[in-house]
Design an enzyme around this catalytic site. Structure first.
Site, PDB file in Angstrom:
ATOM      1  N   GLY A 186       0.832  -1.212   0.000  1.00  0.00           N
ATOM      2  CA  GLY A 186       0.000   0.000   0.000  1.00  0.00           C
ATOM      3  C   GLY A 186       0.858   1.249   0.000  1.00  0.00           C
ATOM      4  O   GLY A 186       1.853   1.315   0.723  1.00  0.00           O
TER       5      GLY A 186
ATOM      6  N   ARG B 266       0.812  -4.950  -5.173  1.00  0.00           N
ATOM      7  CA  ARG B 266       0.832  -6.111  -4.272  1.00  0.00           C
ATOM      8  C   ARG B 266       1.009  -7.306  -5.201  1.00  0.00           C
ATOM      9  O   ARG B 266       0.052  -7.733  -5.846  1.00  0.00           O
ATOM     10  CB  ARG B 266      -0.475  -6.213  -3.486  1.00  0.00           C
ATOM     11  CG  ARG B 266      -0.735  -5.026  -2.558  1.00  0.00           C
ATOM     12  CD  ARG B 266      -1.826  -5.333  -1.561  1.00  0.00           C
ATOM     13  NE  ARG B 266      -2.289  -4.168  -0.842  1.00  0.00           N
ATOM     14  CZ  ARG B 266      -1.719  -3.679   0.271  1.00  0.00           C
ATOM     15  NH1 ARG B 266      -0.644  -4.249   0.749  1.00  0.00           N
ATOM     16  NH2 ARG B 266      -2.227  -2.626   0.877  1.00  0.00           N
TER      17      ARG B 266
ATOM     18  N   ASP C 176       5.132  -4.969   6.012  1.00  0.00           N
ATOM     19  CA  ASP C 176       5.646  -6.310   6.324  1.00  0.00           C
ATOM     20  C   ASP C 176       5.568  -7.278   5.139  1.00  0.00           C
ATOM     21  O   ASP C 176       6.458  -8.106   4.959  1.00  0.00           O
ATOM     22  CB  ASP C 176       4.984  -6.885   7.584  1.00  0.00           C
ATOM     23  CG  ASP C 176       3.505  -7.148   7.412  1.00  0.00           C
ATOM     24  OD1 ASP C 176       2.882  -6.513   6.538  1.00  0.00           O
ATOM     25  OD2 ASP C 176       2.964  -8.000   8.144  1.00  0.00           O
TER      26      ASP C 176
ATOM     27  N   THR D 122       4.338   2.452   5.635  1.00  0.00           N
ATOM     28  CA  THR D 122       2.939   1.999   5.685  1.00  0.00           C
ATOM     29  C   THR D 122       2.187   2.899   6.652  1.00  0.00           C
ATOM     30  O   THR D 122       2.735   3.278   7.693  1.00  0.00           O
ATOM     31  CB  THR D 122       2.814   0.526   6.166  1.00  0.00           C
ATOM     32  OG1 THR D 122       1.439   0.282   6.541  1.00  0.00           O
ATOM     33  CG2 THR D 122       3.680   0.198   7.360  1.00  0.00           C
TER      34      THR D 122
ATOM     35  N   ASP E   8       2.493  -0.682  11.941  1.00  0.00           N
ATOM     36  CA  ASP E   8       2.474  -1.977  12.625  1.00  0.00           C
ATOM     37  C   ASP E   8       3.758  -2.777  12.426  1.00  0.00           C
ATOM     38  O   ASP E   8       3.730  -3.999  12.322  1.00  0.00           O
ATOM     39  CB  ASP E   8       1.263  -2.799  12.136  1.00  0.00           C
ATOM     40  CG  ASP E   8       1.291  -3.020  10.625  1.00  0.00           C
ATOM     41  OD1 ASP E   8       2.066  -2.335   9.922  1.00  0.00           O
ATOM     42  OD2 ASP E   8       0.546  -3.886  10.141  1.00  0.00           O
TER      43      ASP E   8
ATOM     44  N   ARG F  15      -5.975  -3.205   9.288  1.00  0.00           N
ATOM     45  CA  ARG F  15      -6.566  -4.549   9.268  1.00  0.00           C
ATOM     46  C   ARG F  15      -6.189  -5.344  10.504  1.00  0.00           C
ATOM     47  O   ARG F  15      -6.971  -6.069  11.061  1.00  0.00           O
ATOM     48  CB  ARG F  15      -6.042  -5.331   8.048  1.00  0.00           C
ATOM     49  CG  ARG F  15      -6.807  -5.075   6.799  1.00  0.00           C
ATOM     50  CD  ARG F  15      -6.166  -5.797   5.655  1.00  0.00           C
ATOM     51  NE  ARG F  15      -4.812  -5.311   5.401  1.00  0.00           N
ATOM     52  CZ  ARG F  15      -4.139  -5.508   4.293  1.00  0.00           C
ATOM     53  NH1 ARG F  15      -4.695  -6.196   3.330  1.00  0.00           N
ATOM     54  NH2 ARG F  15      -2.928  -5.026   4.127  1.00  0.00           N
TER      55      ARG F  15
END
Ligand code: F6P
Length: 325
Positions: free
Chosen positions: A14, A75, A106, A129, A133, A175
């Site tokens: 993303g 992706r 990741d 990102t 995370d 997510r």
């Protein structure tokens, strides 16, 4: 003597505001060190297809303030497989590249790590990102801008919620992680924040909403991370109506959070990490991510960036519970 002569870089996964600033920093730092730099267009998909272009200082002029990634991203399904990675490694060899910088999250780091494991290719990751995370860095590129964008919307929703005495469920991205939800929830004065990391039952939510109205609250705002176990904001609103006859309006902020001009914090982080990524390669570091923690550059093995879990700030969770009621 060990040296890097030809370096390539790509953005993957993303997009995130600040990726352009990171590209600029990698390109200009590398050129400053006498390294030839090549941009790969379209992430791993572009690598497989051989979309490699030489870059100069001028290729990255006037992009530091722009959202998105001018190198484009993808992706890549093909890069999840050995055959795709072999093709990518062959392209890098054809171009005589001796180091690859991957800017992404990741999923992108999984690809970079596999390239190192299977083809002994020098790889360095830069965390880009909006989700924040990634273990090994306090901040990821794009997170700060996404928080500002979401907060701006939440402030606007509050105005209309208060004017109409309404309850709003605002869905933000994330997510698997509640970093955006927690930060914008606290800063936007949300009554409730639903993050994937913690459990909340529908019954508890229904009860809470009734308590608020008894306590004299005429409007309220709940922030929902898209990955919450109770479902999407739309699903939660449907269940609240069905089970508790509570009416909620829903606003899904969606991809607005991924766009826009990066904040100063993101531009600075991207410039720092781009610089350190090139330095790390020159210092023979490989299969690592450069990050930023406690005001210092950090180097984390790529494997740890996803195997170790970055926790939400437990103190912030406590503070929000006290301040929100
Ligand atoms: O990982 C960044 C992110 O924006 C997540 O927050 C979100 O769940 C996902 O990407 C959406 O991805 P896509 O744009 O491919 O649907």
């Amino acid at each position: 003597m060990y040296t890097i002569k030809r370096l390539a870089l790509l953005t993957s996964g993303g997009d995130a505001p600040g990726m352009n600033a990171a590209i600029r920093a990698v390109v200009r730092t590398a050129i400053d060190q006498g390294i030839n730099v090549f941009g790969i267009y379209g992430g791993y998909e572009g690598l497989i297809e051989g979309e490699v272009m030489p870059m100069s200082r001028r290729s990255v002029s006037n992009i530091i303030q722009k959202g998105g990634t001018f190198l484009k991203t993808s992706r890549s399904e093909a890069f999840l497989h050995k055959a795709g990675r072999k093709r990518g490694a062959d392209v890098l060899k054809e171009w005589d590249i001796d180091g690859l910088v991957v800017i992404g999250g990741d999923g992108s780091f999984h690809g970079a790590h596999a390239l190192y494991e299977e083809h002994k290719f020098n790889v360095i990751g830069i965390p880009g990102t909006i989700d924040n995370d990634i273990f090994g860095t306090d901040l990821t590129i794009g997170y700060d801008t996404a928080v500002h964008t979401a907060l701006d919307s939440i402030d606007k929703i509050r105005d209309t919620a208060a004017s109409h005495d309404r309850i709003f469920l605002v869905e933000v991205m994330g997510r698997r992680a509640g970093f955006i939800a927690l930060e914008v929830g606290i800063c936007g004065g949300a009554e409730e924040i639903l993050v994937p990391e913690s459990e909340t039952s529908l019954e508890h939510l229904g009860e809470m909403i009734k308590t608020w109205s008894k306590a004299g609250k005429t409007s309220s705002l709940l922030v929902v991370a898209e990955g919450h176990k109770l479902g999407s904001a739309n699903e939660i609103a449907f269940k609240l109506k069905k089970n508790f006859n509570v009416d909620c309006h829903v606003c899904v902020l969606g991809h607005t959070q991924r766009g826009g001009s990066p904040t100063a914090t993101d531009r600075l982080l991207a410039s720092r990490l781009g610089y350190h990524a090139v330095q790390a390669l020159l210092e023979r570091k490989t299969d690592i991510m450069v990050g930023w923690s406690n005001n210092h550059v950090t180097y984390t093995p790529l494997l740890e960036t996803w195997e170790k879990k970055k926790p939400l700030d437990s103190e912030l969770l406590k503070i929000y519970r006290i301040l929100s009621s």
